[in-house]
Every structure is written in structure tokens, then in C-alpha cells.
Design an enzyme around this catalytic site. Sequence first.
Site, PDB file in Angstrom:
ATOM      1  N   SER A  48       0.654  -1.136   0.019  1.00 16.41           N
ATOM      2  CA  SER A  48      -0.009  -0.096   0.078  1.00 16.41           C
ATOM      3  C   SER A  48       0.878   1.218  -0.095  1.00 16.41           C
ATOM      4  O   SER A  48       0.381   2.185  -0.590  1.00 16.41           O
ATOM      5  CB  SER A  48      -0.990   0.103   1.259  1.00 16.41           C
ATOM      6  OG  SER A  48      -0.261  -0.130   2.487  1.00 16.41           O
ATOM      7  N   CYS A  78      -6.729  -6.206  -0.310  1.00 16.86           N
ATOM      8  CA  CYS A  78      -5.599  -6.478   0.752  1.00 16.86           C
ATOM      9  C   CYS A  78      -4.812  -4.915   0.508  1.00 16.86           C
ATOM     10  O   CYS A  78      -5.367  -4.095   1.190  1.00 16.86           O
ATOM     11  CB  CYS A  78      -4.528  -7.471   0.284  1.00 16.86           C
ATOM     12  SG  CYS A  78      -3.391  -7.960   1.626  1.00 16.86           S
ATOM     13  N   ARG A 137       0.240 -11.204   4.368  1.00 19.13           N
ATOM     14  CA  ARG A 137       0.648 -10.051   5.328  1.00 19.13           C
ATOM     15  C   ARG A 137      -0.843  -9.180   5.167  1.00 19.13           C
ATOM     16  O   ARG A 137      -0.647  -8.055   4.788  1.00 19.13           O
ATOM     17  CB  ARG A 137       1.756  -9.226   4.797  1.00 19.13           C
ATOM     18  CG  ARG A 137       3.103 -10.202   5.042  1.00 19.13           C
ATOM     19  CD  ARG A 137       4.410  -9.625   4.659  1.00 19.13           C
ATOM     20  NE  ARG A 137       4.728  -8.329   5.332  1.00 19.13           N
ATOM     21  CZ  ARG A 137       4.849  -8.013   6.454  1.00 19.13           C
ATOM     22  NH1 ARG A 137       4.842  -9.180   7.241  1.00 19.13           N
ATOM     23  NH2 ARG A 137       5.176  -6.904   6.910  1.00 19.13           N
ATOM     24  N   HIS A 172      -7.062 -12.187  -0.935  1.00 18.74           N
ATOM     25  CA  HIS A 172      -6.969 -11.981  -2.496  1.00 18.74           C
ATOM     26  C   HIS A 172      -7.587 -13.141  -3.258  1.00 18.74           C
ATOM     27  O   HIS A 172      -7.046 -14.146  -3.680  1.00 18.74           O
ATOM     28  CB  HIS A 172      -5.547 -12.493  -2.586  1.00 18.74           C
ATOM     29  CG  HIS A 172      -4.530 -11.598  -2.078  1.00 18.74           C
ATOM     30  ND1 HIS A 172      -3.987 -10.243  -2.792  1.00 18.74           N
ATOM     31  CD2 HIS A 172      -3.876 -11.480  -0.818  1.00 18.74           C
ATOM     32  CE1 HIS A 172      -3.198  -9.660  -1.953  1.00 18.74           C
ATOM     33  NE2 HIS A 172      -3.101 -10.118  -0.752  1.00 18.74           N
ATOM     34  N   GLU A 174      -8.399 -12.850  -6.183  1.00 24.28           N
ATOM     35  CA  GLU A 174      -7.782 -12.963  -7.698  1.00 24.28           C
ATOM     36  C   GLU A 174      -6.637 -14.156  -7.846  1.00 24.28           C
ATOM     37  O   GLU A 174      -6.437 -13.991  -9.071  1.00 24.28           O
ATOM     38  CB  GLU A 174      -7.091 -11.544  -7.896  1.00 24.28           C
ATOM     39  CG  GLU A 174      -5.814 -11.008  -7.122  1.00 24.28           C
ATOM     40  CD  GLU A 174      -5.831 -10.506  -5.716  1.00 24.28           C
ATOM     41  OE1 GLU A 174      -7.288 -10.501  -5.290  1.00 24.28           O
ATOM     42  OE2 GLU A 174      -4.946  -9.917  -5.177  1.00 24.28           O
TER      43      GLU A 174
END
Length: 198
Positions: A48, A78, A137, A172, A174
Site C-alpha cells: 500500500s 488487501c 500479510r 486475495h 484474484e
Amino acid sequence: MKVGVLALQGDVREHISSLIACGVDPIAVRRPAEIEAIDALVLPGGESTTIAQLSEVFGIYDQLKDRIARGMPVYGSCAGMILLANEILDAKQGQKSFGGLDITVRRNAFGRQVDSFETDIAFEDGSADLIRAVFIRAPWVEKVGTGVQVLASVDSHPVAVRSQTLLATSFHPEITGDYRIHRYFIEEVARPALEKVK
Ligand code: GLN
């Protein structure tokens, strides 16, 4: 519907494949004109702080913040969840988010126990089937504001939340080949929001 995936850092390709599987024709976006042209956006998983910094380098930080505030539908996974949060705990010094979603997230929250793990969770989309959720994480949501709905939790920590136009997951989808979350974003979040604007 023109759906963009913010392509500064992170698992952009995986989100593009998931969106294609949901029948949309997504585009990778990173320049002001590209962002101007989209109706909805996905913020990928990754890092991020790096994504926020790169958005300033590319001159799109204010533009994204503004479009999100004005109601563009966005899904963040995330790192993307962190970028949508109004407040970040355990943030890197000076870390900025785009904000818009009235939640407080704790970065790397599960990381103190285990860095990465997978589990099956219930997702409040009306289906009885569990979703395979991969946490890397990952943040968790520590506080939700009014108007924010919790769609999934792990050990009583919210890990999927939505407001009217914004959807965020700590995990996630994806990377699992399960397209339910992306489909939920397109059909239940983005499409109704865009229909209203018309
Ligand atoms: N820990 C990362 C961050 O703070 C998020 C990890 C991820 O997206 N898998 O941005």
C-alpha cells in the site's frame, strides 16, 4: 461499463484475468486520461505504501481520491483495502490512503500471528458456499463506521466490508480462481451505482 485496474504495483494481471472471467473487458490504468475514462476501478493487492507513493509520482493521487469521494465504484483487495480506508493503524510514517471507506484497518494485522494463511469463510452474498480466502500479510478491519456493512469475518475480525460504492477484502480472491467477489463487485456494487448515476 469500463473497469480499470490500477497498474502501479501489485497483482494487476490476476485482477485483470478475474474480471475477464466475469465478462468485463478491463484495462490497466495509471495515467490521468486513463483514469478519467473509467467507470469503476480495482485496487490490487501489493504494497500500500508503494502504490500510494507511485500514485503521487504519476500525478494521480488527488484525482483518485477525488473520484472515489465523488462515488466511483472501487474494489480494493488487501493493499487495496488499506488504500480505501479512512484510517490506518500501524501505518508507515507519513503513509497516505485515498480514503472514502469509513473503516479503520490495521496493517499486517494477522502478520503478528502468521504471515500468510488460507481458510474457508462465509461471504454474505446470499450463497451458502464458503469462499477460499488467501491472506498474505493482510490487514484486518478494526472499526467500521455507520453505513459500512461487514460481509465476512475471521475470528470476529471483519475481512470483507462494503459501503454503497466501495468494496474491500483483506484477502486475495484474484489468486484462487474463484470469481465470486469480483462478480459481486461488478453486479452488486458497481452496476447498481452506475445505473443510479444515469
Ligand atoms: N502488507 C501489505 C501492505 O501494507 C499488504 C499485503 C498484500 O496486499 N498482500 O500494503
